[in-house]
Write an enzyme that holds these catalytic residues in place. Structure first.
Site, PDB file in Angstrom:
ATOM      1  N   ILE A 137       0.864  -1.328   0.015  1.00 40.13           N
ATOM      2  CA  ILE A 137       0.111   0.154   0.122  1.00 40.13           C
ATOM      3  C   ILE A 137       0.673   1.106   0.180  1.00 40.13           C
ATOM      4  O   ILE A 137       0.396   2.442  -0.546  1.00 40.13           O
ATOM      5  CB  ILE A 137      -1.098   0.033   1.326  1.00 40.13           C
ATOM      6  CG1 ILE A 137      -2.010   0.968   1.063  1.00 40.13           C
ATOM      7  CG2 ILE A 137      -0.364   0.272   2.591  1.00 40.13           C
ATOM      8  CD1 ILE A 137      -2.925   0.907  -0.366  1.00 40.13           C
ATOM      9  N   SER A 178      11.948   0.644   6.832  1.00 41.95           N
ATOM     10  CA  SER A 178      11.498  -0.536   6.402  1.00 41.95           C
ATOM     11  C   SER A 178      12.680  -1.448   6.396  1.00 41.95           C
ATOM     12  O   SER A 178      13.837  -1.166   6.219  1.00 41.95           O
ATOM     13  CB  SER A 178      10.824  -0.564   4.827  1.00 41.95           C
ATOM     14  OG  SER A 178      10.115  -1.537   4.504  1.00 41.95           O
ATOM     15  N   ASP A 203     -10.515  -7.663   6.565  1.00 39.51           N
ATOM     16  CA  ASP A 203      -9.250  -6.510   6.179  1.00 39.51           C
ATOM     17  C   ASP A 203     -10.047  -5.602   4.739  1.00 39.51           C
ATOM     18  O   ASP A 203      -9.992  -4.450   4.986  1.00 39.51           O
ATOM     19  CB  ASP A 203      -8.150  -7.110   5.833  1.00 39.51           C
ATOM     20  CG  ASP A 203      -6.917  -5.980   5.088  1.00 39.51           C
ATOM     21  OD1 ASP A 203      -6.502  -5.448   5.887  1.00 39.51           O
ATOM     22  OD2 ASP A 203      -7.226  -5.696   3.836  1.00 39.51           O
ATOM     23  N   LYS A 255      -5.668   1.986   7.618  1.00 42.86           N
ATOM     24  CA  LYS A 255      -6.729   1.359   8.353  1.00 42.86           C
ATOM     25  C   LYS A 255      -6.231  -0.503   8.346  1.00 42.86           C
ATOM     26  O   LYS A 255      -5.526  -0.865   7.866  1.00 42.86           O
ATOM     27  CB  LYS A 255      -7.926   1.329   7.420  1.00 42.86           C
ATOM     28  CG  LYS A 255      -7.765   1.040   6.004  1.00 42.86           C
ATOM     29  CD  LYS A 255      -7.517  -0.171   5.250  1.00 42.86           C
ATOM     30  CE  LYS A 255      -8.234  -1.464   5.867  1.00 42.86           C
ATOM     31  NZ  LYS A 255      -7.955  -2.766   4.502  1.00 42.86           N
TER      32      LYS A 255
HETATM   33  P1  NAP Z   1       2.517  -5.499   3.331  1.00 43.44           P
HETATM   34  O1  NAP Z   1       2.942  -5.143   1.763  1.00 43.44           O
HETATM   35  O2  NAP Z   1       2.459  -6.936   3.648  1.00 43.44           O
HETATM   36  O3  NAP Z   1       3.170  -4.684   4.432  1.00 43.44           O
HETATM   37  C1  NAP Z   1       3.633  -3.654   4.539  1.00 43.44           C
HETATM   38  C2  NAP Z   1       5.044  -3.542   5.135  1.00 43.44           C
HETATM   39  O4  NAP Z   1       5.046  -3.506   6.606  1.00 43.44           O
HETATM   40  C3  NAP Z   1       5.956  -4.541   4.656  1.00 43.44           C
HETATM   41  O5  NAP Z   1       6.428  -4.505   3.338  1.00 43.44           O
HETATM   42  C4  NAP Z   1       6.948  -4.630   5.763  1.00 43.44           C
HETATM   43  O6  NAP Z   1       8.039  -4.178   5.415  1.00 43.44           O
HETATM   44  C5  NAP Z   1       6.159  -4.279   6.936  1.00 43.44           C
HETATM   45  N1  NAP Z   1       6.062  -5.197   7.910  1.00 43.44           N
HETATM   46  C6  NAP Z   1       5.297  -6.420   7.892  1.00 43.44           C
HETATM   47  N2  NAP Z   1       5.385  -6.989   8.944  1.00 43.44           N
HETATM   48  C7  NAP Z   1       6.064  -6.356   9.749  1.00 43.44           C
HETATM   49  C8  NAP Z   1       6.230  -6.828  11.225  1.00 43.44           C
HETATM   50  N3  NAP Z   1       5.896  -7.633  11.998  1.00 43.44           N
HETATM   51  N4  NAP Z   1       7.007  -5.495  11.702  1.00 43.44           N
HETATM   52  C9  NAP Z   1       7.405  -4.621  11.313  1.00 43.44           C
HETATM   53  N5  NAP Z   1       7.039  -4.466   9.714  1.00 43.44           N
HETATM   54  C10 NAP Z   1       6.474  -5.192   9.132  1.00 43.44           C
HETATM   55  O7  NAP Z   1       0.801  -5.008   3.579  1.00 43.44           O
HETATM   56  P2  NAP Z   1      -0.048  -3.811   2.822  1.00 43.44           P
HETATM   57  O8  NAP Z   1      -0.918  -4.560   1.768  1.00 43.44           O
HETATM   58  O9  NAP Z   1       0.926  -2.712   2.563  1.00 43.44           O
HETATM   59  O10 NAP Z   1      -0.993  -3.505   4.001  1.00 43.44           O
HETATM   60  C11 NAP Z   1      -0.586  -2.728   5.051  1.00 43.44           C
HETATM   61  C12 NAP Z   1      -1.634  -1.918   5.614  1.00 43.44           C
HETATM   62  O11 NAP Z   1      -2.289  -1.306   4.586  1.00 43.44           O
HETATM   63  C13 NAP Z   1      -2.718  -2.981   6.293  1.00 43.44           C
HETATM   64  O12 NAP Z   1      -3.127  -2.466   7.480  1.00 43.44           O
HETATM   65  C14 NAP Z   1      -3.708  -3.072   5.158  1.00 43.44           C
HETATM   66  O13 NAP Z   1      -5.184  -3.230   5.645  1.00 43.44           O
HETATM   67  C15 NAP Z   1      -3.721  -1.508   4.637  1.00 43.44           C
HETATM   68  N6  NAP Z   1      -4.251  -1.388   3.126  1.00 43.44           N
HETATM   69  C16 NAP Z   1      -3.830  -2.318   2.351  1.00 43.44           C
HETATM   70  C17 NAP Z   1      -4.139  -2.443   1.171  1.00 43.44           C
HETATM   71  C18 NAP Z   1      -4.096  -3.292  -0.045  1.00 43.44           C
HETATM   72  O14 NAP Z   1      -4.456  -3.204  -1.141  1.00 43.44           O
HETATM   73  N7  NAP Z   1      -2.943  -4.211  -0.012  1.00 43.44           N
HETATM   74  C19 NAP Z   1      -5.187  -1.328   0.582  1.00 43.44           C
HETATM   75  C20 NAP Z   1      -5.593  -0.293   1.669  1.00 43.44           C
HETATM   76  C21 NAP Z   1      -4.846  -0.468   2.886  1.00 43.44           C
HETATM   77  P3  NAP Z   1       9.579  -4.658   5.715  1.00 43.44           P
HETATM   78  O15 NAP Z   1       9.440  -6.059   5.952  1.00 43.44           O
HETATM   79  O16 NAP Z   1      10.467  -4.103   4.535  1.00 43.44           O
HETATM   80  O17 NAP Z   1       9.876  -3.882   6.911  1.00 43.44           O
END
Ligand code: NAP
Length: 307
Positions: free
Chosen positions: A11, A33, A165, A87
Site C-alpha cells: 500500500i 522498512s 481487512d 486502516k
Molecule cells: P504488506 O505489503 O504485507 O506490509 C507492509 C510492510 O509492513 C511490509 O512491506 C513490511 O516491510 C512491513 N511489515 C510487515 N510485517 C511487519 C512486522 N511484523 N514488523 C514490522 N514491519 C512489518 O501490507 P500492505 O498490503 O501494504 O498493507 C499494510 C496496511 O495497509 C494494512 O493495514 C492493510 O489493511 C492496509 N491497506 C492495504 C491495501 C492493499 O491493497 N494491500 C489497501 C488499503 C490499505 P519490511 O518487511 O520491509 O519491514
C-alpha cells in the site's frame, strides 16, 4: 512538512508514495522498512534510529499491518511525532483507545485513516440518504485475496482480520453514510482449516427503523471485484459501486465530485489539516463492527487455503 513513511510494502508503494509526492504540503524525508526503500529518500531499517537521528521530521505515516503497528505508533507519539495510521487503526479496540489517550497527553495529532470514506461518491451517498427512510441495505464486498494481498500471510494470522481487512472498508463507508448507527446482530465466519482468520463472512445488523441491513464478504471471488452497497429507501434506490467510486440513484449516474481527486491524496490533505489544527481523528466505529463480528460470529469450517 517532512514526513517519514514506515513499512514500505504494497500500500505504501501503490498509494502513499504517489500521494505524498503529488502534494506540495508534504516532503517524503525518510523511510523505515526492513526491506523496502524509495529511490532518493534516506532509508532506515530501524524505527528508533530514525526517531533519534531525524528529530526535524514531525510526522510519521504507518503503513504496517495492524498487529505490529501499535508499538510503532506508541514510540512515535512518545517521541512527540504526529501519527497517521493505515486502516484498521489497530489490532484491538483497547490499543486504539490507548493511542488516542497517549496522543492527547503528548499533544500530537493522530489520524485513524479510512481511505474508502474518501472515495468519490461517498459524500453524495451520505447526502442522499440523510433525509430518507431506509428499508433495506446490502453490502457485497467480494474480491480475490490472491490479487489484493499476494502472499501476505499476516492477513490469515490472528489479528490480521482475514476477509474483514477489505470488509472494514465497506464498514467505514456504511458508518459514514448512514444517518443513524446500526449494530451487528449475528455473523457466520468461514475459517479455512489451516488459517486463524475468516475467508468469507455474512453479517446482519439491527437498524433502529427496522431496515434489513446485511453484509456479504468473500475473498475467493475471481476476476473483477464486487465492492457495492445497495440501498432501498421510501423514496428511491441507491447503488454505490467500485468501493464508493460510482453512484447510481434510481438508474441515473451521479456526476463526478469536484476538487481534489483520489482517496489517498484526500487522506494526506486531511492529515495536513489535522497537524495544522492540532486535531485528533480517531473514529473507531468500523473496527467496533469487526470486533462484534468476532464476538458474535458462528465459526464455520472452510476448505484449507494455500497461496
Ligand atoms: P504488506 O505489503 O504485507 O506490509 C507492509 C510492510 O509492513 C511490509 O512491506 C513490511 O516491510 C512491513 N511489515 C510487515 N510485517 C511487519 C512486522 N511484523 N514488523 C514490522 N514491519 C512489518 O501490507 P500492505 O498490503 O501494504 O498493507 C499494510 C496496511 O495497509 C494494512 O493495514 C492493510 O489493511 C492496509 N491497506 C492495504 C491495501 C492493499 O491493497 N494491500 C489497501 C488499503 C490499505 P519490511 O518487511 O520491509 O519491514
Amino acid at each position: 512538512m517532512e514526513i517519514a513513511l514506515v513499512g514500505i510494502g504494497k500500500i505504501a508503494v501503490d498509494q502513499h508514495i504517489p500521494a505524498i509526492s503529488d502534494n506540495p504540503d508534504w516532503e517524503l524525508a525518510a523511510t523505515v522498512s526492513r526491506h523496502g526503500t524509495v529511490k532518493g529518500v534516506p532509508a532506515f531499517t530501524d524505527f528508533d534510529t530514525m526517531l533519534e537521528e531525524r528529530p526535524e521530521i514531525r510526522v510519521v505515516s504507518l503503513c504496517l499491518p495492524p498487529v505490529p503497528r501499535f508499538d510503532y505508533a506508541q514510540k512515535a507519539i512518545l517521541a512527540g511525532r504526529h501519527v497517521m495510521l493505515e486502516k484498521p487503526p489497530g489490532a484491538t479496540l483497547s490499543e486504539c483507545h490507548t493511542l488516542e489517550a497517549l496522543a492527547r497527553k503528548h499533544r500530537v495529532s493522530l489520524y485513524a485513516t479510512w481511505h474508502s470514506r474518501q472515495a468519490d461518491k461517498v459524500a453524495a451517498a451520505k447526502d442522499w440518504l440523510s433525509d430518507r427512510r431506509l428499508r433495506k441495505l446490502a453490502i457485497r464486498w467480494r474480491e480475490d485475496v490472491r490479487q489484493w494481498h499476494p502472499g501476505q500471510d499476516w492477513v490469515f494470522e490472528a489479528g490480521g482480520l482475514g476477509v474483514f481487512d477489505p470488509g472494514i472498508n465497506a464498514l467505514s463507508i456504511l458508518t459514514e453514510i448512514l444517518p443513524v448507527p446500526v449494530h451487528l446482530t449475528g455473523a457466520e465466519l468461514h475459517f479455512p482449516e489451516n488459517r486463524d482468520t475468516p475467508i468469507a463472512a455474512q453479517c446482519a445488523f439491527h437498524h433502529p427503523d427496522g431496515a434489513e441491513v446485511t453484509m456479504d464478504l468473500d475473498w475467493l471471488e475471481p476476476g473483477t471485484p464486487t465492492w457495492t452497497i445497495e440501498a432501498e429507501t421510501d423514496t428511491g434506490h441507491m447503488l454505490l459501486e467500485n468501493g464508493g467510486g460510482t453512484l447510481t440513484i434510481d438508474g441515473q449516474t451521479h456526476d463526478a465530485r469536484p476538487g481534489l481527486s483520489g482517496e489517498y491524496p484526500r487522506l494526506y490533505a486531511q492529515m495536513a489539516e489535522l497537524v495544522a489544527s492540532g486535531g485528533i481523528d480517531m473514529d473507531l466505529a468500523p473496527l467496533c463492527h469487526v470486533a462484534d463480528a468476532f464476538l458474535l460470529g458462528r465459526r464455520i469450517a472452510a476448505p484449507r487455503f494455500d497461496w
